[in-house]
Design an enzyme around this catalytic site. Structure first.
Site, short mmCIF file in Angstrom:
data_model
loop_
_atom_site.label_atom_id
_atom_site.label_comp_id
_atom_site.label_asym_id
_atom_site.label_seq_id
_atom_site.Cartn_x
_atom_site.Cartn_y
_atom_site.Cartn_z
N ASN A 259 8.28 -4.80 -0.98
CA ASN A 259 8.05 -4.06 0.42
C ASN A 259 6.49 -4.21 0.52
O ASN A 259 5.55 -3.49 -0.33
CB ASN A 259 8.49 -2.59 -0.34
CG ASN A 259 8.65 -1.76 0.41
OD1 ASN A 259 7.73 -1.56 1.76
ND2 ASN A 259 8.80 -0.08 0.84
N PRO B 290 0.87 -1.39 -0.10
CA PRO B 290 0.12 -0.38 0.27
C PRO B 290 1.07 1.18 -0.31
O PRO B 290 1.51 0.96 1.01
CB PRO B 290 -0.84 0.40 1.38
CG PRO B 290 -0.23 -1.08 2.26
CD PRO B 290 0.04 -2.24 1.23
N ASN B 291 0.28 2.03 -0.84
CA ASN B 291 1.12 3.25 -0.88
C ASN B 291 2.05 3.52 -2.02
O ASN B 291 2.50 4.87 -2.37
CB ASN B 291 0.96 4.10 0.20
CG ASN B 291 -0.40 4.27 0.88
OD1 ASN B 291 -1.08 4.86 0.96
ND2 ASN B 291 -0.52 4.02 2.61
N ALA C 82 2.92 -0.72 4.49
CA ALA C 82 2.47 -0.85 6.07
C ALA C 82 1.49 -2.15 6.59
O ALA C 82 2.22 -2.54 8.25
CB ALA C 82 1.12 0.11 6.75
N ARG D 87 4.52 12.62 -2.48
CA ARG D 87 4.45 12.91 -0.69
C ARG D 87 5.15 12.64 -0.19
O ARG D 87 5.77 11.67 -1.17
CB ARG D 87 3.40 12.86 -0.60
CG ARG D 87 1.46 12.99 -1.57
CD ARG D 87 1.56 14.74 -0.36
NE ARG D 87 1.00 14.24 1.08
CZ ARG D 87 1.49 15.63 1.56
NH1 ARG D 87 1.96 16.57 1.06
NH2 ARG D 87 0.98 14.89 2.74
N GLU E 92 12.74 -8.83 2.06
CA GLU E 92 11.81 -8.03 1.95
C GLU E 92 12.78 -6.42 1.85
O GLU E 92 14.45 -6.74 2.68
CB GLU E 92 11.92 -8.00 3.82
CG GLU E 92 10.68 -6.90 4.59
CD GLU E 92 11.05 -7.22 6.57
OE1 GLU E 92 11.67 -7.66 6.79
OE2 GLU E 92 10.14 -6.39 6.17
N HIS F 83 12.45 -1.78 2.45
CA HIS F 83 11.97 -0.75 2.90
C HIS F 83 12.87 0.29 3.02
O HIS F 83 13.99 0.02 3.02
CB HIS F 83 12.42 -0.95 4.81
CG HIS F 83 10.87 -1.85 5.60
ND1 HIS F 83 9.98 -2.08 4.64
CD2 HIS F 83 10.81 -3.28 5.85
CE1 HIS F 83 8.80 -2.99 5.07
NE2 HIS F 83 10.35 -3.92 6.20
N ILE F 84 11.82 1.60 2.46
CA ILE F 84 13.14 2.23 1.52
C ILE F 84 13.92 3.02 2.84
O ILE F 84 14.74 3.48 2.65
CB ILE F 84 11.69 3.36 1.06
CG1 ILE F 84 11.44 2.98 -0.38
CG2 ILE F 84 13.06 4.25 -0.02
CD1 ILE F 84 10.48 3.19 -1.14
N ARG G 135 12.37 4.81 12.92
CA ARG G 135 11.22 5.41 12.98
C ARG G 135 10.45 5.01 14.25
O ARG G 135 10.51 4.53 15.35
CB ARG G 135 10.08 5.02 11.72
CG ARG G 135 11.17 5.60 10.55
CD ARG G 135 10.81 5.34 9.36
NE ARG G 135 9.39 6.07 9.51
CZ ARG G 135 8.51 6.19 8.12
NH1 ARG G 135 8.72 4.92 7.14
NH2 ARG G 135 7.58 6.49 8.19
N TYR H 41 11.27 9.37 1.79
CA TYR H 41 11.03 8.26 0.96
C TYR H 41 11.75 9.03 -0.56
O TYR H 41 11.25 7.83 -1.23
CB TYR H 41 9.47 7.74 0.86
CG TYR H 41 8.74 6.81 1.52
CD1 TYR H 41 9.15 6.04 2.80
CD2 TYR H 41 7.85 7.70 2.26
CE1 TYR H 41 8.81 5.25 3.30
CE2 TYR H 41 7.00 7.51 3.19
CZ TYR H 41 7.09 6.11 3.51
OH TYR H 41 6.98 5.75 5.34
O1 CA2 Z 1 9.89 2.32 4.44
C1 CA2 Z 1 9.61 1.66 4.29
O2 CA2 Z 1 9.67 1.35 2.73
C2 CA2 Z 1 8.41 1.50 4.46
O3 CA2 Z 1 7.48 0.07 3.68
C3 CA2 Z 1 7.05 2.32 3.29
C4 CA2 Z 1 5.72 2.72 4.35
C5 CA2 Z 1 5.28 2.06 5.92
O4 CA2 Z 1 4.13 1.89 5.70
C6 CA2 Z 1 6.70 0.86 6.39
O5 CA2 Z 1 6.67 1.23 7.27
C7 CA2 Z 1 8.49 1.41 5.94
C8 CA2 Z 1 4.89 3.67 3.78
C9 CA2 Z 1 4.62 3.21 1.62
C10 CA2 Z 1 3.85 4.55 1.76
O6 CA2 Z 1 5.05 5.62 0.95
C11 CA2 Z 1 4.48 6.81 0.38
C12 CA2 Z 1 5.19 7.23 -0.69
C13 CA2 Z 1 5.32 8.36 -0.52
C14 CA2 Z 1 4.22 9.35 -0.11
C15 CA2 Z 1 3.75 8.81 1.24
C16 CA2 Z 1 3.50 7.50 1.34
#
Ligand code: CA2
Length: 143
Positions: free
Chosen positions: A74, A9-10, A77, A17, A98, A100-101, A107, A22
């Site tokens: 990835n 997701p996202n 959440a 954003r 796995e 994570h960016i 965090r 990110y």
């Molecule tokens: O750090 C990561 O890659 C995460 O998997 C990203 C997830 C977050 O919930 C994990 O804890 C860590 C969130 C992805 C949201 O991606 C966005 C990208 C741009 C703008 C807003 C959200």
């Protein structure tokens, strides 16, 4: 070798954003980066992104029937909440790295838990988009 690049997701919102967390590059930029690396390393890649937990479970199960050799994942959440996705990764038995960016270790406390990490071959954390390429290398070099 066939790799599936799976995003939760996202992640389709990359570059739109929260660039401070990110980065500025978009989801399309990420795919281009991965395609180039796949070409260099001589592997086939397919991509899937979903904002829905069940869709991600379905994609992992499909990877089994499609004889995918490795998954770069990835889970967004869902990393921190989804036993269903972790069960699917374990069930298919496909080596999964796995990614994570951001550096989730530094965090919020709720990001310190990873159900996927419990079943993944390895975890690549906090390396930005390059982390996806690192994850590909881990899968390719251990095949
Ligand atoms: O750090 C990561 O890659 C995460 O998997 C990203 C997830 C977050 O919930 C994990 O804890 C860590 C969130 C992805 C949201 O991606 C966005 C990208 C741009 C703008 C807003 C959200």
């Amino acid at each position: 070798m066939k790799l599936l690049i799976l995003n939760g997701p996202n992640l389709n919102f990359l570059g739109i954003r929260e660039p401070a967390i990110y980065g500025k590059e978009t989801y399309e930029d990420l795919l281009a980066l991965i395609r180039l690396h796949a070409e260099k390393r001589g592997v086939a890649v397919s991509f899937y992104q979903s904002n829905h937990e069940g869709d991600l479970v379905d994609a992992i199960q499909k990877a089994y029937f499609d004889k995918i050799d490795g998954i770069v994942f990835n889970p967004g959440a869902y990393t921190h909440t989804s036993i269903a996705i972790a069960d699917a990764v374990k069930a298919v038995g496909i080596p999964t790295v796995e990614v994570h960016i951001s550096n989730v270790k530094e965090r919020e406390p709720f990001r310190q838990v990873s159900y996927i990490g419990l079943v993944a071959t390895a975890s690549v954390i906090g390396e930005g988009l390059q982390g996806y390429l690192h994850a590909m290398d881990i899968l390719i070099d251990n095949a």
